[in-house]
Motif scaffolding. Structure first.
Motif, mmCIF file in Angstrom:
data_model
loop_
_atom_site.group_PDB
_atom_site.id
_atom_site.type_symbol
_atom_site.label_atom_id
_atom_site.label_comp_id
_atom_site.label_asym_id
_atom_site.label_seq_id
_atom_site.Cartn_x
_atom_site.Cartn_y
_atom_site.Cartn_z
ATOM 1 N N SER A 33 36.807 39.025 48.606
ATOM 2 C CA SER A 33 36.575 37.591 48.785
ATOM 3 C C SER A 33 37.688 36.762 48.145
ATOM 4 N N ILE A 34 38.215 37.250 47.020
ATOM 5 C CA ILE A 34 39.326 36.548 46.363
ATOM 6 C C ILE A 34 40.575 36.602 47.232
ATOM 7 N N PHE A 35 40.860 37.783 47.771
ATOM 8 C CA PHE A 35 42.042 37.937 48.622
ATOM 9 C C PHE A 35 41.923 37.095 49.883
ATOM 10 N N ALA A 36 40.710 37.008 50.435
ATOM 11 C CA ALA A 36 40.501 36.231 51.655
ATOM 12 C C ALA A 36 40.814 34.757 51.419
ATOM 13 N N HIS A 48 42.645 33.480 48.472
ATOM 14 C CA HIS A 48 43.895 33.211 47.754
ATOM 15 C C HIS A 48 45.053 34.134 48.136
ATOM 16 N N GLY A 49 44.778 35.170 48.918
ATOM 17 C CA GLY A 49 45.822 36.136 49.234
ATOM 18 C C GLY A 49 45.878 37.239 48.194
ATOM 19 N N SER A 50 46.525 38.353 48.552
ATOM 20 C CA SER A 50 46.559 39.516 47.654
ATOM 21 C C SER A 50 47.377 39.270 46.389
ATOM 22 N N ASN A 51 48.207 38.235 46.397
ATOM 23 C CA ASN A 51 49.007 37.938 45.207
ATOM 24 C C ASN A 51 48.132 37.508 44.031
ATOM 25 N N ALA A 52 46.861 37.173 44.326
ATOM 26 C CA ALA A 52 45.937 36.785 43.264
ATOM 27 C C ALA A 52 45.763 37.909 42.249
ATOM 28 N N TRP A 53 45.927 39.145 42.687
ATOM 29 C CA TRP A 53 45.807 40.286 41.771
ATOM 30 C C TRP A 53 46.796 40.181 40.618
ATOM 31 N N TRP A 54 47.977 39.636 40.911
ATOM 32 C CA TRP A 54 49.032 39.547 39.896
ATOM 33 C C TRP A 54 48.923 38.270 39.072
ATOM 34 N N THR A 55 48.304 37.233 39.614
ATOM 35 C CA THR A 55 48.261 35.943 38.918
ATOM 36 C C THR A 55 46.956 35.710 38.155
ATOM 37 N N MET A 56 45.873 36.359 38.550
ATOM 38 C CA MET A 56 44.590 36.185 37.877
ATOM 39 C C MET A 56 44.391 37.253 36.803
ATOM 40 N N ASP A 57 43.578 36.927 35.800
ATOM 41 C CA ASP A 57 43.298 37.917 34.761
ATOM 42 C C ASP A 57 42.061 38.738 35.127
ATOM 43 N N GLU A 58 41.741 39.707 34.278
ATOM 44 C CA GLU A 58 40.649 40.630 34.570
ATOM 45 C C GLU A 58 39.295 39.917 34.701
ATOM 46 N N GLU A 59 39.044 38.933 33.872
ATOM 47 C CA GLU A 59 37.762 38.233 33.931
ATOM 48 C C GLU A 59 37.566 37.530 35.270
ATOM 49 N N GLU A 60 38.653 37.014 35.826
ATOM 50 C CA GLU A 60 38.567 36.346 37.123
ATOM 51 C C GLU A 60 38.418 37.349 38.264
ATOM 52 N N LEU A 61 39.028 38.507 38.104
ATOM 53 C CA LEU A 61 39.028 39.495 39.173
ATOM 54 C C LEU A 61 37.761 40.335 39.210
ATOM 55 N N LEU A 62 37.061 40.413 38.097
ATOM 56 C CA LEU A 62 35.850 41.233 38.038
ATOM 57 C C LEU A 62 34.641 40.446 38.556
ATOM 58 N N PRO A 63 33.706 41.140 39.220
ATOM 59 C CA PRO A 63 32.485 40.473 39.679
ATOM 60 C C PRO A 63 31.605 40.094 38.493
ATOM 61 N N GLU A 64 30.601 39.278 38.740
ATOM 62 C CA GLU A 64 29.761 38.717 37.678
ATOM 63 C C GLU A 64 29.173 39.796 36.777
ATOM 64 N N LYS A 65 28.736 40.914 37.335
ATOM 65 C CA LYS A 65 28.068 41.951 36.549
ATOM 66 C C LYS A 65 28.991 42.619 35.533
ATOM 67 N N TYR A 66 30.323 42.493 35.723
ATOM 68 C CA TYR A 66 31.269 43.126 34.808
ATOM 69 C C TYR A 66 32.054 42.132 33.957
ATOM 70 N N LYS A 67 31.874 40.844 34.153
ATOM 71 C CA LYS A 67 32.668 39.843 33.427
ATOM 72 C C LYS A 67 32.471 39.942 31.920
ATOM 73 N N GLY A 68 31.273 40.323 31.493
ATOM 74 C CA GLY A 68 30.992 40.430 30.070
ATOM 75 C C GLY A 68 31.783 41.518 29.375
ATOM 76 N N GLU A 69 32.296 42.480 30.122
ATOM 77 C CA GLU A 69 33.089 43.562 29.543
ATOM 78 C C GLU A 69 34.534 43.525 30.039
ATOM 79 N N ALA A 70 35.001 42.339 30.385
ATOM 80 C CA ALA A 70 36.360 42.195 30.914
ATOM 81 C C ALA A 70 37.424 42.670 29.933
ATOM 82 N N SER A 71 37.130 42.521 28.633
ATOM 83 C CA SER A 71 38.114 42.927 27.620
ATOM 84 C C SER A 71 38.308 44.435 27.583
ATOM 85 N N LYS A 72 37.374 45.176 28.168
ATOM 86 C CA LYS A 72 37.464 46.641 28.174
ATOM 87 C C LYS A 72 38.414 47.142 29.248
#
Length: 207
Positions: free
Chosen positions: A137-140, A142-166
């Motif tokens: 959904s993010i790529f649709a 913002h494009g695939s370049n979002a992988w390089w510009t966004m951090d892990e918390e933004e790229l992870l779905p809601e269920k995993y955001k709490g452990e983004a630092s891992k």
């Protein structure tokens, strides 16, 4: 090229084709692990850009098993009109003989493989339907370049955001042959003015 820490503390900084080569032979000899060593002439690959010998490294890669779709691919080959006809023979032998396909590349550009790795171990992998759906959904949008510009918390779905630092997002990119050979289908299916399957598909003779 020089050996890094992965080769062992005693070899760090040594030239792969120079003193490092002899140092490894000496180390194997000292531990009684050397079976045989001899010099002989043979062909060796050189990088066409630098004109220097290629250094091979054993690294972790991602593979796609052709076994899972080989029969479907063979059927699809028969449904296509090939111009020239020799193209059919080439792709048939390729699909019949292909085993596991290495689909990952270590480049600074390309379509990313959306995988997260455990920061501490580097071995545990996070890749499931939830992460793929969210990244899709993010790529649709913002494009695939979002992988390089966004951090892990933004790229992870809601269920995993709490452990983004891992987790740490991977840096591998998709093999461009795999990428270009499949991306057209997404374009054809996603645009009303186009049809799927396509009427014509063009490839270079080296593909």
């Amino acid at each position: 090229g020089k050996f890094t820490i992965e080769a062992g503390d005693q070899f760090v900084g040594m030239s792969v084709f120079g003193d490092g080569n002899q140092a490894i032979i000496d180390a194997l000899t000292e531990t009684g692990s050397l079976l045989k060593v001899e010099d002989y002439s043979h062909k060796y690959p050189y990088d066409w850009r630098t004109k220097k010998p290629t250094i091979f490294r054993a690294t972790d890669q991602w593979f796609a098993s052709v076994e899972g779709f080989r029969d479907d691919a063979m059927d699809a080959i028969d449904d296509v009109r090939w111009i020239p006809d020799i193209g059919k023979n080439r792709i048939t032998s390729f699909v019949q003989g292909r085993g596991d396909w290495c689909i990952s590349r270590q480049r600074s550009w390309g379509v990313p493989i959306p995988v997260f790795y455990d920061k501490e171990t580097g071995n545990e992998v996070l890749l499931d339907e939830d992460t793929l759906t969210h990244i899709q959904s993010i790529f649709a949008e913002h494009g695939s370049n979002a992988w390089w510009t966004m951090d892990e918390e933004e790229l992870l779905p809601e269920k995993y955001k709490g452990e983004a630092s891992k987790w740490k997002k991977g840096t591998d990119t998709m093999d461009v042959w795999f990428d270009s050979g499949s991306s057209w289908a997404g374009v054809a299916k996603g645009r009303d003015e186009l049809a799927y399957p396509a009427d014509i598909y063009l490839e270079g003779s080296d593909q």
